[in-house]
Structure formats: structure tokens, C-alpha cells
Enzyme design. Structure first.
Site, short mmCIF file in Angstrom:
data_model
loop_
_atom_site.label_atom_id
_atom_site.label_comp_id
_atom_site.label_asym_id
_atom_site.label_seq_id
_atom_site.Cartn_x
_atom_site.Cartn_y
_atom_site.Cartn_z
N GLN A 47 -10.30 -2.25 2.07
CA GLN A 47 -9.87 -2.96 3.28
C GLN A 47 -9.88 -2.07 4.51
O GLN A 47 -9.47 -2.49 5.59
CB GLN A 47 -8.50 -3.61 3.07
CG GLN A 47 -7.33 -2.67 2.94
CD GLN A 47 -6.07 -3.41 2.50
OE1 GLN A 47 -5.93 -3.80 1.34
NE2 GLN A 47 -5.14 -3.63 3.41
N ILE A 98 10.82 -7.25 9.74
CA ILE A 98 12.00 -6.38 9.87
C ILE A 98 11.71 -5.39 11.00
O ILE A 98 10.62 -4.81 11.05
CB ILE A 98 12.28 -5.62 8.55
CG1 ILE A 98 12.43 -6.60 7.37
CG2 ILE A 98 13.51 -4.72 8.67
CD1 ILE A 98 13.66 -7.50 7.43
N HIS A 128 9.25 -3.54 3.40
CA HIS A 128 8.88 -3.75 1.99
C HIS A 128 10.13 -4.02 1.14
O HIS A 128 10.11 -4.87 0.25
CB HIS A 128 8.19 -2.51 1.43
CG HIS A 128 6.93 -2.13 2.14
ND1 HIS A 128 6.84 -1.02 2.93
CD2 HIS A 128 5.70 -2.72 2.15
CE1 HIS A 128 5.62 -0.92 3.41
NE2 HIS A 128 4.90 -1.93 2.97
N MET A 146 0.84 -1.20 0.00
CA MET A 146 0.00 0.00 0.00
C MET A 146 0.89 1.25 0.00
O MET A 146 0.45 2.34 0.36
CB MET A 146 -0.94 0.01 1.21
CG MET A 146 -1.95 -1.14 1.14
SD MET A 146 -3.52 -0.75 1.91
CE MET A 146 -3.00 -0.42 3.56
#
Ligand code: PAF
Length: 281
Positions: free
Chosen positions: A61, A176, A37, A30
Site C-alpha cells: 500500500q 481520537i 488503535h 500497521m
């Protein structure tokens, strides 16, 4: 690297790559990309000949009172990060490109979507499944990459792929974290300085749970208690849930056996953060 806005442009490019026999990876996002990412894109680049990153804040969503309007967006920054990570194409559509005005087809799932985040976000996974199914049909990737941070989303997508027979390999990539343990998330940007300091309680509490399991504890209730106790020490934290569930079915369990997901959702101020760990059989 190209940024394209239309489905037709993505299809044309992917068709050309496939005609050359190239393997295509998809990283659905997104946007407002961070190192989490980036790690997905790097993995996709390692495993494929070409990588598409979708960058789309998916309205379906978000619940009516959620942060759709304020969700952070920065396509220039995203394009730079994608380029550095080695992606080949960013698909950055406008909402109207993905959802016609009379759009009315959704992918809904029972079971797995009802617990954990589904309790407070009852329409969330319907939106996630629908947009991911659309992205799979648009990009037709060989493999698609998702972060383990959204563990329930990952389980839901795996199930959708199995149930709807998508011929796509789903690859899960590890969480992460910031140096102090906070899981990277685009929503961390909502936290003020005091809240940012408080947010570390999520990983600290999970680490307590993990240590208890490593010491031999088998009772899900005891693991939940120790996590809850730690979370409650932080005055800025309001717990949404602490759950111990089967990692595939997302069903609550009493005793730790099989692959287990220990997942939490906690509000720090107004920001809802999630984190988890998996105990493998
Ligand atoms: O994890 C996300 O960022 C989103 O839920 C996804 C998978 C890109 C669908 O909009």
C-alpha cells in the site's frame, strides 16, 4: 496474550476459538499503536469473545517514493498496548509470510479509490484492499474494526466487503484526537516541534467548515473555501486536497445532502496528514 508470526498459527488458534462457539473480532493495524488503535481494540473487546490485532506494515500500500522504510515500528510497545486493551492475539508476520516471492493476486477497485487520497496515491487502495482481504481470509473474524480517520479507506473496505460477499461486520470507530485537536496518527511522530504546532491547523480548518455547515450553509464550494482559507494561513502547510463528497460513493457533491464527508489532506513539512468529519443526513 500471544504474538504469532505465521498464518498457520493464527488459523489454528481461531479454529479452536470457533469450535468453542466464540465470537472473534479483528483490528487490522500497521503497528506503532496509539490511543486511536487502542480505542478500536477496546471496542472489539467489548463486542467479541476473542480479539486478534494484526500488526503488519503492508508494503503493497506504499508508493515507490513513500515512507515504507521509515514507517515507525515498535512491536514491544504494541504488544503492551494490546495486552492492556484486552486483545488475545497479535498477528505480526514478516512480509514474506504474507507475500510469496511470485505473489501476483490483487484486489482492485474502481470508482471510490480514484478521488481524494487515490489521486496522489494511485496504488494505495489496491494494496489496502488486497491485504485486508488476505487478513479477512486468514482470521475469518465475525467483525472487523477501522478508524473513521481513514474515511476513504473505511468506505472502500465496506464496498469490498459488499462486492466480494465477505461475511464480516465492519465497525467504524470515531477519530481520537490530541488535546489541541490534532487527529492521532502514527505519522505524527515525523513532525518536529514547529511542525507539530503547525499541524493543529487541520482540525482548526475543519472546525471552521463544520461551523459554517451548522449555520445552515449548503454549498460544498463555500465550505471548501472557508477550510482552504484557514489552511492557507499556516505557512508550513501545503494543501493536497480539500473535498466535500458523498460519504458512501466518495463522489464530489455540489450541495450538502445525504451523508457527507468533508475530508482534507495536508503536507506539514514533508509529512502528509489527513483528517475529516462526517455530516449525517
Ligand atoms: O489503516 C491501516 O493501518 C492500514 O491501511 C490497514 C487497514 C491495517 C491495512 O494495512
Amino acid at each position: 496474550m500471544k504474538v504469532v508470526k505465521t498464518i498457520a498459527e493464527v488459523r489454528e488458534q481461531v479454529k479452536a476459538w470457533k469450535a468453542e462457539g466464540l465470537r472473534v473480532g479483528l483490528v487490522p493495524t500497521m503497528g506503532f499503536l496509539h490511543e486511536g488503535h487502542q480505542s478500536l481494540i477496546i471496542k472489539a473487546v467489548e463486542e467479541n469473545d476473542r480479539v486478534v490485532v494484526s500488526d503488519f506494515v503492508n508494503p503493497t500500500q506504499f508508493g515507490p517514493k513513500e515512507d515504507l522504510a521509515s514507517y515507525p515500528r515498535d512491536i514491544e510497545h504494541d504488544a503492551k498496548l494490546c495486552e492492556e486493551a484486552g486483545a488475545d492475539l497479535i498477528f505480526h508476520p514478516e512480509p514474506e509470510e504474507m507475500y510469496a516471492q511470485d505473489y501476483c493476486t490483487f484486489v482492485d477497485m474502481d470508482g471510490l479509490t480514484k478521488g481524494l487520497c487515490g489521486k496522489t496515491r494511485p496504488t494505495h487502495f489496491r494494496g489496502v484492499c488486497s491485504v485486508v482481504a488476505k487478513l479477512f481470509n486468514i482470521v475469518t473474524p465475525d467483525s472487523a474494526y477501522f478508524g473513521q480517520k481513514d474515511a476513504q479507506q473505511l468506505a472502500v473496505i465496506r464496498r469490498m466487503v459488499r462486492d466480494l460477499n465477505f461475511d464480516i461486520r465492519i465497525v467504524a470507530c470515531p477519530i481520537i484526537r490530541e488535546e489541541d485537536g490534532l487527529a492521532k496518527s502514527s505519522r505524527n511522530t515525523y513532525l518536529n516541534t514547529e511542525e507539530r504546532a503547525a499541524a493543529v491547523v487541520l482540525s482548526r480548518a475543519l472546525n471552521k467548515g463544520k461551523a459554517l455547515i451548522e449555520s445552515g450553509e449548503q454549498s460544498a464550494a463555500k465550505v471548501k473555501d472557508v477550510i482552504m482559507e484557514e489552511l492557507c494561513k499556516e505557512p508550513l502547510a501545503r494543501v493536497d486536497y480539500v473535498e466535500v463528497v458523498d460519504a458512501d460513493s466518495i463522489e464530489p457533491i455540489k450541495e450538502l445532502k445525504g451523508n457527507v464527508l468533508v475530508a482534507i489532506a495536508v503536507y506539514i513539512g514533508k509529512t502528509r496528514l489527513i483528517d475529516n468529519f462526517i455530516v449525517e443526513e
